[in-house]
Design a protein around this motif. Structure first.
Motif, PDB file in Angstrom:
ATOM      1  N   TYR A 129       0.862  -1.184   0.000  1.00 50.54           N
ATOM      2  CA  TYR A 129       0.000   0.000   0.000  1.00 50.54           C
ATOM      3  C   TYR A 129       0.895   1.229   0.000  1.00 50.54           C
ATOM      4  O   TYR A 129       2.084   1.167   0.344  1.00 50.54           O
ATOM      5  CB  TYR A 129      -0.924   0.007   1.230  1.00 50.54           C
ATOM      6  N   ASP A 130       0.312   2.370  -0.390  1.00 56.74           N
ATOM      7  CA  ASP A 130       1.128   3.588  -0.497  1.00 56.74           C
ATOM      8  C   ASP A 130       0.479   4.803   0.160  1.00 56.74           C
ATOM      9  O   ASP A 130       0.828   5.941  -0.154  1.00 56.74           O
ATOM     10  CB  ASP A 130       1.444   3.894  -1.963  1.00 56.74           C
ATOM     11  N   GLU A 170       5.813   2.894   0.996  1.00 61.59           N
ATOM     12  CA  GLU A 170       5.220   3.298  -0.272  1.00 61.59           C
ATOM     13  C   GLU A 170       6.199   3.151  -1.438  1.00 61.59           C
ATOM     14  O   GLU A 170       5.783   2.838  -2.567  1.00 61.59           O
ATOM     15  CB  GLU A 170       4.650   4.720  -0.203  1.00 61.59           C
ATOM     16  N   CYS A 173       6.002  -0.454  -2.246  1.00 59.43           N
ATOM     17  CA  CYS A 173       4.728  -0.674  -2.935  1.00 59.43           C
ATOM     18  C   CYS A 173       4.849  -0.299  -4.411  1.00 59.43           C
ATOM     19  O   CYS A 173       4.435  -1.074  -5.301  1.00 59.43           O
ATOM     20  CB  CYS A 173       3.633   0.142  -2.265  1.00 59.43           C
ATOM     21  N   TYR A 199      -4.604  -7.270  -0.360  1.00 62.51           N
ATOM     22  CA  TYR A 199      -5.326  -6.007  -0.390  1.00 62.51           C
ATOM     23  C   TYR A 199      -6.195  -5.933  -1.640  1.00 62.51           C
ATOM     24  O   TYR A 199      -5.812  -6.428  -2.706  1.00 62.51           O
ATOM     25  CB  TYR A 199      -4.335  -4.840  -0.402  1.00 62.51           C
ATOM     26  N   ARG A 203     -10.422   0.833  -3.995  1.00 67.37           N
ATOM     27  CA  ARG A 203     -10.723   1.301  -2.638  1.00 67.37           C
ATOM     28  C   ARG A 203     -12.135   0.951  -2.170  1.00 67.37           C
ATOM     29  O   ARG A 203     -12.400   0.915  -0.964  1.00 67.37           O
ATOM     30  CB  ARG A 203     -10.524   2.824  -2.569  1.00 67.37           C
ATOM     31  N   TRP A 217      -3.922   1.768   5.092  1.00 65.41           N
ATOM     32  CA  TRP A 217      -3.085   0.563   5.104  1.00 65.41           C
ATOM     33  C   TRP A 217      -3.731  -0.575   4.311  1.00 65.41           C
ATOM     34  O   TRP A 217      -3.449  -1.738   4.574  1.00 65.41           O
ATOM     35  CB  TRP A 217      -2.833   0.134   6.539  1.00 65.41           C
ATOM     36  N   CYS A 218      -4.585  -0.237   3.339  1.00 69.71           N
ATOM     37  CA  CYS A 218      -5.397  -1.259   2.670  1.00 69.71           C
ATOM     38  C   CYS A 218      -5.249  -1.306   1.155  1.00 69.71           C
ATOM     39  O   CYS A 218      -6.045  -1.970   0.492  1.00 69.71           O
ATOM     40  CB  CYS A 218      -6.868  -1.066   3.024  1.00 69.71           C
ATOM     41  N   GLY A 219      -4.259  -0.645   0.584  1.00 75.59           N
ATOM     42  CA  GLY A 219      -4.079  -0.757  -0.852  1.00 75.59           C
ATOM     43  C   GLY A 219      -3.515   0.502  -1.471  1.00 75.59           C
ATOM     44  O   GLY A 219      -2.999   1.394  -0.791  1.00 75.59           O
ATOM     45  N   THR A 220      -3.640   0.579  -2.791  1.00 73.63           N
ATOM     46  CA  THR A 220      -3.080   1.700  -3.533  1.00 73.63           C
ATOM     47  C   THR A 220      -3.978   2.068  -4.701  1.00 73.63           C
ATOM     48  O   THR A 220      -4.538   1.189  -5.375  1.00 73.63           O
ATOM     49  CB  THR A 220      -1.671   1.378  -4.068  1.00 73.63           C
TER      50      THR A 220
END
Length: 301
Positions: A129-130, A170, A173, A199, A203, A217-220
Motif C-alpha cells: 500500500y502507499d 510506499e 509498494c 489487499y 478502494r 493501510w489497505c491498498g493503492t
C-alpha cells in the motif's frame, strides 16, 4: 506458463491468524473436496516463520496446488519470531520456504486453472500500500497519519513492517506495482484472470470500515483500473476481516478472510469456510458486514 487440468474447485481463504489456537484448529480441519482442488491463501497466515511453514505445509500436503500471497503479518519482524529478517530479505526468505513446500508465490510463473470455469490465469499478488487511500480532508500521508493517531487507530505495520532496503513502505509498494503490472501485461490477451492479493485492487471495499482511516493501510490507487485492464473474472482479497462479495464495474470482488476468533464467533456461518472462486459461487447479491464484523480500534490487522 504452467498449466494443470482437473475437475476440482478453485478455492480461497485468507487471514488464518493461526497464533490463535482456535484458528489453528480450523486449519487442522481444512480439507479439499476432491484431489483436483486448488487453494489460494491470500495472506496473514501468521507472524512467525515456523507458524507460516506449519500452516502452508499442512495445506500443501492436502490440496492439489496451493498459491500464497503475503499479508502484512507475514512481513512483520515480530519480537516473538527468532527469524529477525526485515523487509525484502524477509519476503524472499518466505518465498524460498514456499518453494520448498511446493507452494506458488507471486515470484513464480502464474498457473492456469483448467478445471470448470477455466482456462483462467491465477495470479497471486504482492503489492502492499502507499497511503493513497487517505481519510477525508487529509491531503498527505503526514496528515492522514496524524488524524489516525488522533483516533487511536494506527496499524501495527508502522512499528513492525520494515521496508528495507527501500526507504519507505510506499516506495516498496510502487516497485511491486510496477513489476507486477509488467508481468500481467505479458499474459495472453485471450485468457481471463483471477487476481489474488491481501489487499483489494480498488478502494471501494474499504467504504464500510468502522474506522475509515484504516483504509490508508489497505491498498493503492495505482491498481484501481486493473480489474478492467487485466480481464479479471474475480479479485480475491482479505485483510479487512469483513468476508463478503461485491461487484464493481461488473467484476466480482471476494473478501475471503477468517479473521480473529472474537470476530468470527459473531457470524452466523461456520468459521473457516473455504470460498469457491471457480466454479463461481451463486449468491443472492452483494453482502455487507455481518453483525459485529468490522475493524476494532486496536489497529492490529
Amino acid at each position: 506458463m504452467e498449466s494443470t487440468a482437473g475437475d476440482g474447485q478453485l478455492l480461497a481463504i485468507s487471514d488464518l491468524h493461526i497464533s490463535y489456537p482456535d484458528n489453528r484448529a480450523l486449519v487442522e480441519d481444512m480439507r479439499p473436496e476432491s484431489d483436483d482442488d486448488w487453494l489460494i491463501v491470500a495472506g496473514d497466515v501468521a507472524e512467525t516463520v515456523a507458524d507460516i511453514r506449519w500452516a502452508l505445509g499442512k495445506l500443501a500436503s492436502r490440496f492439489s496446488k496451493v498459491l500464497w500471497a503475503p499479508g502484512n503479518h507475514e512481513l512483520w519482524t515480530h519480537p516473538s519470531d527468532p527469524v529477525t529478517l526485515r523487509g525484502v530479505a524477509r519476503y524472499e526468505h518466505l518465498v524460498e520456504l514456499c518453494r520448498e513446500l511446493g507452494v506458488v508465490t507471486p515470484e513464480d510463473p502464474y498457473p492456469v486453472w483448467r478445471g470448470t470455469g477455466g482456462p483462467v490465469v491465477v495470479a497471486p499478488l504482492f503489492l502492499l500500500y502507499d497511503y493513497s487511500f487517505l481519510p477525508s480532508d487529509c491531503a498527505t500521508k503526514a496528515e492522514g497519519l496524524a488524524y489516525a493517531e488522533s483516533t487511536g487507530v494506527v496499524c501495527n505495520d508502522e512499528f513492525l513492517l520494515h521496508p528495507d532496503p527501500y526507504p519507505t513502505r510506499e516506495d516498496w509498494c510502487r516497485a511491486r506495482v510496477a513489476e507486477t503490472e509488467r508481468r500481467l501485461a505479458e499474459l495472453p490477451e485471450d485468457l481471463p484472470t483471477v487476481l489474488a492479493g491481501h489487499y483489494p485492487l480498488d478502494r471501494h471495499p474499504t467504504d464500510i470500515l468502522w474506522h475509515p482511516e484504516f483504509a490508508m493501510w489497505c491498498g493503492t490507487g495505482l491498481t484501481a483500473d486493473w480489474h478492467r485492464r487485466f480481464r479479471v473474472a474475480t479479485m480475491v482479497y482479505g485483510h479487512l476481516h469483513i468476508p463478503r462479495t461485491t461487484w464493481h464495474d461488473g467484476v466480482r470482488f471476494m473478501e475471503v478472510s477468517v479473521g480473529y476468533p472474537r470476530e468470527w464467533r459473531k457470524r452466523p456461518e461456520p468459521p473457516g469456510r473455504l470460498r469457491r472462486i471457480l466454479p463461481m459461487e451463486v449468491e443472492a447479491g452483494d453482502r455487507g458486514a455481518a453483525p459485529g464484523v468490522g475493524r476494532g480500534r486496536g489497529g492490529t490487522r
